[in-house]
Write an enzyme that holds these catalytic residues in place. Structure first.
Site, PDB file in Angstrom:
ATOM      1  N   CYS A 180       0.825  -1.321  -0.064  1.00 55.86           N
ATOM      2  CA  CYS A 180       0.096  -0.056   0.090  1.00 55.86           C
ATOM      3  C   CYS A 180       0.848   1.241   0.060  1.00 55.86           C
ATOM      4  O   CYS A 180       0.259   2.490  -0.271  1.00 55.86           O
ATOM      5  CB  CYS A 180      -1.106   0.022   0.955  1.00 55.86           C
TER       6      CYS A 180
ATOM      7  N   HIS B   4      -3.047   6.822   2.429  1.00 54.07           N
ATOM      8  CA  HIS B   4      -3.488   5.774   1.732  1.00 54.07           C
ATOM      9  C   HIS B   4      -5.001   5.562   2.246  1.00 54.07           C
ATOM     10  O   HIS B   4      -5.199   5.638   3.796  1.00 54.07           O
ATOM     11  CB  HIS B   4      -2.517   4.632   2.127  1.00 54.07           C
TER      12      HIS B   4
ATOM     13  N   ASN C 155     -10.092  -0.277   0.015  1.00 64.27           N
ATOM     14  CA  ASN C 155      -8.678  -0.218   0.206  1.00 64.27           C
ATOM     15  C   ASN C 155      -8.350  -0.460  -1.312  1.00 64.27           C
ATOM     16  O   ASN C 155      -8.480  -1.935  -1.328  1.00 64.27           O
ATOM     17  CB  ASN C 155      -8.340  -1.047   1.307  1.00 64.27           C
TER      18      ASN C 155
END
Ligand code: UT7
Length: 325
Positions: free
Chosen positions: A119, A252, A282
């Site tokens: 990520c 993020h 996500n």
């Protein structure tokens, strides 16, 4: 040598199948897994995610995002001299998604490679592209985050399968006499491998170990808020700026509670926090460029704004990029 690198265009792409929490809860209920829209929204801020069709790969999503970024920058693909794709879900073991994507853009010859920092991948990739541009190794780069995380989800594990989605975001980064990227800060700590990983691999023609995502959500949560604050402060110090100079914080997009916690630690108003996790869940390395592009296209982020981009994820990896847009 070039003085600075600067983003000249952004793009993104989401696959057409939007899956709401209610849709997913119904699909999981059919296999005996219990979850609810209320739990997912309260714990994460996620309302929906997008899942790619089985034959669609990260390079497919990334190529479409790249085309949109090129159009926004007013550039043709054949002007690009560097392609970096941040992904943990590449099309193949090799070659890289970047090479496959280059061919899909109809170009050849420029350097193309993948970065695997989960990520944090997009801030890693942007940092590398900035360094290559400033040293004169490249002048016009495509930096892309592209993922099909739906492929590595364990749909019998409700603690992870409701969190992730598929998508891609991209920027064109060009040599410039004016900033541009002001400061970057990257880190990793491999002792935390086990808290977020896909522990399987391919060996001898077989899958060795478990090829699906495992996460200790609470351990990741606790580490994430601390390191995101540290990375943001490090870039501000390097650039000689303060929190008050940041127009938009783009962390993020994993969990609204982590994102708001980071903004509070930086004493920033939540009005300056860019949030798209509600819409696309996500998407790992794709989440920051997706959020950036959505906010540029909606008119929220304007040319000249100062942006703090922040990644955190498996590895454990984390980092930040401070830039004038
Ligand atoms: O992209 C890389 C970065 N990743 C992240 O940033 C993720 C970080 N972690 C998180 O976002 C959060 O830890 C989660 C969203 C993963 C979990 O939230 P939480 O508030 O830490 O929940 P929890 O793990 O403490 O679980 C609370 C309860 C448990 O039940 P009991 O033990 O209290 O009875 C879970 O079994 O919620 C239960 N639960 C669920 N219930 C309904 C866990 N998943 C679900 C679910 N639906 N999907």
């Amino acid at each position: 040598m070039n003085k600075y690198s600067r983003i000249t265009g952004t793009g993104s792409y989401l696959p057409p199948r939007r899956v709401t929490n209610a849709d997913l809860a119904a699909e999981l209920a059919a296999t005996g897994i219990e979850t609810s829209d209320q739990w997912i929204v309260e714990r994460t801020g996620i309302h929906s995610r997008y899942f790619a069709a089985p034959d669609v790969t990260s390079s497919d999503l990334g190529a479409q995002a790249a085309r949109n970024a090129l159009e926004a920058a007013g550039r043709n693909a054949d002007e690009i001299d560097l392609i970096i794709v941040a992904t943990s879900t590449p099309d193949m073991v090799f070659p890289s998604a970047a090479c496959i994507l280059q061919n899909k853009l109809g170009i050849a010859g420029c350097a193309a490679f993948d970065v695997q920092a989960v990520c944090s991948g997009f801030v890693y990739a942007l940092t590398i592209a900035d360094a290559m541009i400033r040293t004169g190794s490249a002048s016009k780069a495509l930096v892309i985050g592209a993922e099909v995380f739906s492929r590595i989800l364990d749909f019998t594990d409700r603690t992870t399968c409701v969190l992730f989605g598929d998508g891609a975001g991209a920027v064109v980064l060009e040599a410039s006499d004016t900033p541009g990227i002001l400061a970057t800060d990257l880190h990793a700590d491999g002792k935390h491998v086990g808290i977020l990983c896909v522990p399987g691999t391919v060996s001898g023609g077989k899958i060795l170990g478990d090829p699906l995502l495992k996460m200790d959500g609470q351990a990741v949560f606790k580490l994430a808020i601390g390191v995101l604050e540290d990375a943001a402060r490090a870039t501000l110090t390097k650039a000689g700026r303060t929190e008050a100079d940041i127009d938009w914080l783009i962390p993020h997009q994993a969990n609204i509670r982590i994102m708001q916690g980071t903004a509070r630690k930086l004493k920033m108003s939540l009005d300056k926090l860019i949030v798209t996790v509600n819409e696309h869940g996500n998407t790992s390395a794709a989440s920051i460029p997706l959020a950036l592009d959505a906010s540029v296209r909606s008119g929220k982020i304007k040319k000249g704004d100062t942006l703090m981009l922040e990644g955190v994820g498996g590895g454990f990896t984390w980092g930040a990029v401070l830039l004038d847009f």
